[in-house]
Design a protein around this motif. Structure first.
Motif, PDB file in Angstrom:
ATOM      1  N   LEU A 442       5.128   4.274  -1.749  1.00  0.00           N
ATOM      2  CA  LEU A 442       4.216   4.814  -2.759  1.00  0.00           C
ATOM      3  C   LEU A 442       4.881   5.918  -3.568  1.00  0.00           C
ATOM      4  O   LEU A 442       4.740   5.985  -4.796  1.00  0.00           O
ATOM      5  CB  LEU A 442       2.949   5.345  -2.090  1.00  0.00           C
ATOM      6  CG  LEU A 442       2.027   4.286  -1.450  1.00  0.00           C
ATOM      7  CD1 LEU A 442       0.909   4.963  -0.672  1.00  0.00           C
ATOM      8  CD2 LEU A 442       1.457   3.365  -2.521  1.00  0.00           C
ATOM      9  N   PHE A 443       5.614   6.793  -2.885  1.00  0.00           N
ATOM     10  CA  PHE A 443       6.319   7.859  -3.601  1.00  0.00           C
ATOM     11  C   PHE A 443       7.379   7.268  -4.520  1.00  0.00           C
ATOM     12  O   PHE A 443       7.567   7.739  -5.653  1.00  0.00           O
ATOM     13  CB  PHE A 443       6.973   8.823  -2.601  1.00  0.00           C
ATOM     14  CG  PHE A 443       7.652   9.987  -3.267  1.00  0.00           C
ATOM     15  CD1 PHE A 443       6.926  11.120  -3.616  1.00  0.00           C
ATOM     16  CD2 PHE A 443       9.005   9.951  -3.558  1.00  0.00           C
ATOM     17  CE1 PHE A 443       7.550  12.195  -4.240  1.00  0.00           C
ATOM     18  CE2 PHE A 443       9.641  11.013  -4.180  1.00  0.00           C
ATOM     19  CZ  PHE A 443       8.905  12.143  -4.528  1.00  0.00           C
ATOM     20  N   VAL A 470      13.711   0.573  -2.728  1.00  0.00           N
ATOM     21  CA  VAL A 470      12.603   1.192  -2.002  1.00  0.00           C
ATOM     22  C   VAL A 470      11.298   0.461  -2.294  1.00  0.00           C
ATOM     23  O   VAL A 470      10.562   0.078  -1.381  1.00  0.00           O
ATOM     24  CB  VAL A 470      12.469   2.683  -2.380  1.00  0.00           C
ATOM     25  CG1 VAL A 470      11.219   3.292  -1.754  1.00  0.00           C
ATOM     26  CG2 VAL A 470      13.710   3.446  -1.945  1.00  0.00           C
ATOM     27  N   THR A 471      11.009   0.243  -3.592  1.00  0.00           N
ATOM     28  CA  THR A 471       9.704  -0.300  -3.978  1.00  0.00           C
ATOM     29  C   THR A 471       9.588  -1.798  -3.726  1.00  0.00           C
ATOM     30  O   THR A 471       8.473  -2.338  -3.758  1.00  0.00           O
ATOM     31  CB  THR A 471       9.429  -0.016  -5.463  1.00  0.00           C
ATOM     32  OG1 THR A 471      10.456  -0.628  -6.264  1.00  0.00           O
ATOM     33  CG2 THR A 471       9.406   1.485  -5.723  1.00  0.00           C
ATOM     34  N   PHE A 472      10.706  -2.478  -3.484  1.00  0.00           N
ATOM     35  CA  PHE A 472      10.650  -3.909  -3.180  1.00  0.00           C
ATOM     36  C   PHE A 472      11.255  -4.216  -1.821  1.00  0.00           C
ATOM     37  O   PHE A 472      10.616  -4.818  -0.964  1.00  0.00           O
ATOM     38  CB  PHE A 472      11.361  -4.722  -4.261  1.00  0.00           C
ATOM     39  CG  PHE A 472      11.279  -6.202  -4.043  1.00  0.00           C
ATOM     40  CD1 PHE A 472      10.158  -6.905  -4.428  1.00  0.00           C
ATOM     41  CD2 PHE A 472      12.309  -6.894  -3.445  1.00  0.00           C
ATOM     42  CE1 PHE A 472      10.061  -8.276  -4.226  1.00  0.00           C
ATOM     43  CE2 PHE A 472      12.239  -8.259  -3.241  1.00  0.00           C
ATOM     44  CZ  PHE A 472      11.114  -8.952  -3.632  1.00  0.00           C
ATOM     45  N   GLY A 473      12.500  -3.789  -1.598  1.00  0.00           N
ATOM     46  CA  GLY A 473      13.180  -4.110  -0.343  1.00  0.00           C
ATOM     47  C   GLY A 473      12.491  -3.498   0.868  1.00  0.00           C
ATOM     48  O   GLY A 473      12.129  -4.203   1.813  1.00  0.00           O
ATOM     49  N   ILE A 474      12.329  -2.191   0.856  1.00  0.00           N
ATOM     50  CA  ILE A 474      11.672  -1.511   1.980  1.00  0.00           C
ATOM     51  C   ILE A 474      10.219  -1.951   2.087  1.00  0.00           C
ATOM     52  O   ILE A 474       9.680  -2.131   3.184  1.00  0.00           O
ATOM     53  CB  ILE A 474      11.765   0.015   1.821  1.00  0.00           C
ATOM     54  CG1 ILE A 474      13.224   0.466   1.888  1.00  0.00           C
ATOM     55  CG2 ILE A 474      10.946   0.722   2.888  1.00  0.00           C
ATOM     56  CD1 ILE A 474      13.911   0.170   3.198  1.00  0.00           C
ATOM     57  N   MET A 534      -1.147   7.821 -10.344  1.00  0.00           N
ATOM     58  CA  MET A 534      -1.925   7.091  -9.347  1.00  0.00           C
ATOM     59  C   MET A 534      -1.121   6.889  -8.063  1.00  0.00           C
ATOM     60  O   MET A 534      -1.636   7.084  -6.952  1.00  0.00           O
ATOM     61  CB  MET A 534      -2.343   5.729  -9.902  1.00  0.00           C
ATOM     62  CG  MET A 534      -3.109   4.858  -8.905  1.00  0.00           C
ATOM     63  SD  MET A 534      -3.168   3.110  -9.369  1.00  0.00           S
ATOM     64  CE  MET A 534      -1.475   2.601  -8.980  1.00  0.00           C
ATOM     65  N   SER A 535       0.149   6.525  -8.185  1.00  0.00           N
ATOM     66  CA  SER A 535       0.984   6.283  -7.007  1.00  0.00           C
ATOM     67  C   SER A 535       1.186   7.553  -6.202  1.00  0.00           C
ATOM     68  O   SER A 535       1.140   7.529  -4.961  1.00  0.00           O
ATOM     69  CB  SER A 535       2.340   5.709  -7.437  1.00  0.00           C
ATOM     70  OG  SER A 535       2.190   4.462  -8.070  1.00  0.00           O
ATOM     71  N   TRP A 536       1.386   8.672  -6.892  1.00  0.00           N
ATOM     72  CA  TRP A 536       1.596   9.935  -6.170  1.00  0.00           C
ATOM     73  C   TRP A 536       0.305  10.413  -5.507  1.00  0.00           C
ATOM     74  O   TRP A 536       0.338  10.988  -4.419  1.00  0.00           O
ATOM     75  CB  TRP A 536       2.162  10.979  -7.117  1.00  0.00           C
ATOM     76  CG  TRP A 536       3.669  10.848  -7.256  1.00  0.00           C
ATOM     77  CD1 TRP A 536       4.531  10.289  -6.364  1.00  0.00           C
ATOM     78  CD2 TRP A 536       4.452  11.271  -8.361  1.00  0.00           C
ATOM     79  NE1 TRP A 536       5.817  10.343  -6.831  1.00  0.00           N
ATOM     80  CE2 TRP A 536       5.806  10.945  -8.062  1.00  0.00           C
ATOM     81  CE3 TRP A 536       4.169  11.902  -9.573  1.00  0.00           C
ATOM     82  CZ2 TRP A 536       6.854  11.232  -8.926  1.00  0.00           C
ATOM     83  CZ3 TRP A 536       5.215  12.178 -10.436  1.00  0.00           C
ATOM     84  CH2 TRP A 536       6.544  11.858 -10.113  1.00  0.00           C
ATOM     85  N   VAL A 537      -0.824  10.206  -6.164  1.00  0.00           N
ATOM     86  CA  VAL A 537      -2.100  10.563  -5.545  1.00  0.00           C
ATOM     87  C   VAL A 537      -2.330   9.716  -4.292  1.00  0.00           C
ATOM     88  O   VAL A 537      -2.744  10.224  -3.237  1.00  0.00           O
ATOM     89  CB  VAL A 537      -3.255  10.378  -6.549  1.00  0.00           C
ATOM     90  CG1 VAL A 537      -4.603  10.485  -5.841  1.00  0.00           C
ATOM     91  CG2 VAL A 537      -3.160  11.410  -7.671  1.00  0.00           C
TER      92      VAL A 537
END
Length: 593
Positions: A442-443, A470-474, A534-537
């Motif tokens: 998310l971060f 991070v946003t896809f692999g992890i 939104m993602s950080w919240v």
């Protein structure tokens, strides 16, 4: 010393993953911007991409069950593989939504020479392309002046042009003819562009158009066979109706091709697991070739589109459709060598859902999948849209290489982000655990979208795409492996199916719809800023919720952390871009490849 041995039984499967992903890579990433060029708005495209994941989600269990019942796994697999290539190729022939639409009327002046002019040029890039192109021969145009008024035109057309139909009366007549327009005489005077009519053709009669008196008429419509001229003469309407024939044709082919892809992926993965037999964890060693094919051919496709589009007003995407057809044809031949006996597939993804949804941690996990799906839907549908808007703002020359850049974006996402992080995902999960990995995803999305917001020069998107690791692999490694651990006994397949359904069918769909609406209302940069916030919240909220859950059930939390760390040490993470299925590897499986 251990002798390396290639498993010939699995070689066609590796080839399929490489060729299938390599064949769809030239088409799938470019479809949103191809639709934009056809004249469809971000809202229309976003709505279409809301439906596509749902259709794929429904198709997988439906045709999987049919394959199980009829024992037609390879037959259906081969049929839909061929159908995918044909349907994608037919998209190449989608008519432009703006075809046949005329722009504002131009003025037709007749004197010693006949000229038509337009003073409505608002696209400086179009004007630059025209002036660079000027001098390249003669263009055929069609001129329609429906409001020719008065006796002056009738007299000139009758006496000087020798057209008897204008000699019969003084009544007003429309003037419709074909024209030869030499671009060498194209001239810009202040804000207007003048084109000279060298020859006028009325019903196969050619005349040299000149008038004794200086006369003119307005509101003529001109259409030429050279796009670089039409681009200056016509004002394009960027938003086309979803009821237009062009959109219906495009949407039908996109929907059916998406369903075909879903079936190929679903049955293809089942065939792969059947070939692997008792060693299902080696799936990743087969599927990784799909990522390699995707990365290579997406870069090549972007470069070729720019090469074949030089000197054109719009990008020529035909090369990617031919690439898709050829590569998938080779894949079809490759797959004829697959040896399939019988494959069992589960056609149900909703069994025991009521019992699963009664558990709080599963609900939190599913909500996390949906929120990541929202961001992924925006990314898949509108990143290239945003890059093209940035390139247009940089100047006309920037648009000449935009497809090359988009291809490189896919390459960096794959080779610089996805593959390395899939290889280290086991180590990451062992060190920080699945819960913290979820927060990190998310971060990562928040940071990635915030950088898109600040982006000015589109080339700087390339280092940003390293965050795809991070946003896809992890994310995929965490989602698939965590789902396999939290599933109650006997519901493993249900949880995996449910995870895929909420991520794609809910998250990605909503992300496409919301992203399309926001792009139209507030623009690309502000849309990415809103999704970043939104993602950080959600990141902060996720951390807080998991903290209180840890305090409420410390023993269960500790046991779960030990389990997922043990799992992370032995799991083999694939690149499940199209399939979500992770299984533990037994110690004696390491020898087979």
């Amino acid at each position: 010393m251990t002798k390396f041995k290639i498993n010939s039984l699995l070689l066609p499967m590796k080839g399929h993953y490489f060729l299938y992903n390599g064949g769809t890579a030239p088409v799938v990433p470019f479809m949103p911007v191809f639709a934009k060029q056809l004249g469809f708005s971000s809202v229309v495209v976003g709505t279409l991409y809301t439906v596509l994941p749902i259709a794929g989600m429904v198709a997988k269990p439906l045709f999987g069950g049919l394959a199980d019942r009829l024992k037609w796994h390879k037959k259906l697999f081969m049929f839909f593989l061929a159908l995918t290539g044909i349907l994608f190729f037919l998209i190449n022939f989608t008519p432009n939504a703006n075809e046949g639409k005329v722009g504002p009327g131009v003025d037709l002046d007749c004197g010693a020479v006949t000229l038509f002019k337009t003073c409505n040029v608002t696209d400086n890039c179009a004007l630059t392309r025209l002036l660079v192109y000027a001098g390249n021969g003669t263009v055929d145009c069609h001129i329609d002046c429906p409001e020719v008024v008065g006796s002056e035109w009738n007299e000139e057309l009758c006496k000087q042009w020798g057209l008897s139909q204008y000699c019969k009366s003084n009544a007003d007549h429309p003037m419709v003819f074909d024209a030869k327009v030499p671009l060498a005489h194209t001239e810009q005077i202040e804000n207007c562009i003048y084109f000279r009519v060298q020859t006028a053709i009325f019903e196969e009669k050619s005349v040299i158009p000149y008038c004794n008196a200086q006369i003119s008429t307005s509101n003529c419509h001109v259409t030429c066979k050279e796009p670089v001229v039409n681009e200056v003469l016509h004002v394009r309407t960027e938003e086309a109706s979803a009821k237009s024939w062009s959109f219906i044709y495009f949407a039908f082919l996109m929907l059916t091709s998406w369903i075909s892809m879903a079936v190929v992926v679903s049955i293809g993965d089942a065939i792969c697991f059947e070939l692997l037999g008792s060693k299902p964890a080696n799936y990743g060693k087969q599927r990784v070739w799909g990522s390699v094919g995707w990365g290579i051919f997406s870069v090549l496709a972007g470069f070729l589109v720019d090469e074949f589009s030089q000197g054109r007003t719009e990008k020529d995407y035909s090369v990617v459709f031919y690439m898709c057809l050829i590569i998938l044809s080779v894949d079809f031949l490759f797959c004829t060598r697959l040896k399939v006996s019988h494959t069992q597939m589960s056609a149900s993804i909703v069994h025991d859902i009521g019992r699963l949804l009664s558990q709080l941690r599963i609900n939190i996990f599913l909500l996390w999948c949906i929120t990541v799906g929202l961001s992924t839907g925006l990314l898949w549908g509108f990143l290239f849209w945003h890059l093209e808007e940035l390139a247009a703002a940089q100047g006309c020359s920037s648009l000449e290489w935009i497809k090359t850049l988009e291809g490189l974006v896919m390459g960096v996402q794959c080779f610089g982000g996805e593959l390395p992080f899939f290889f280290i995902s086991s180590w990451v999960l062992k060190k920080i655990g699945h819960i913290h990995a979820m927060s990190m995803v998310l971060f990562g999305f928040g940071l990635r979208f915030f950088l898109y917001f600040w982006l000015v020069d589109p080339w700087w998107v390339l280092p940003i795409e390293l965050l795809n690791g991070v946003t896809f692999g992890i994310f995929y490694a965490t989602m698939a492996s965590y789902a396999s651990k939290i599933a109650p006994p006997g519901t493993e397949a249900t949880v995996q199916g449910l995870v895929g359904a909420v991520f794609e069918g809910i998250g990605v769909s909503l992300g496409s719809l919301i992203g399309g609406l926001m792009f139209q209302k507030i623009g690309g940069a502000n849309t990415f800023l809103a999704f970043s916030i939104m993602s950080w919240v959600l990141f902060c909220l996720h951390v807080v919720v998991q903290f209180f859950m840890q305090r409420a059930t410390p023993n269960e939390w500790q046991q779960q952390q030990e389990e997922v760390k043990e799992f992370a040490m032995t799991a083999m993470y694939a690149s499940p871009q199209d399939a979500i299925q992770m299984l533990d590897e037994q110690p004696d499986d390491l020898s087979r490849r």
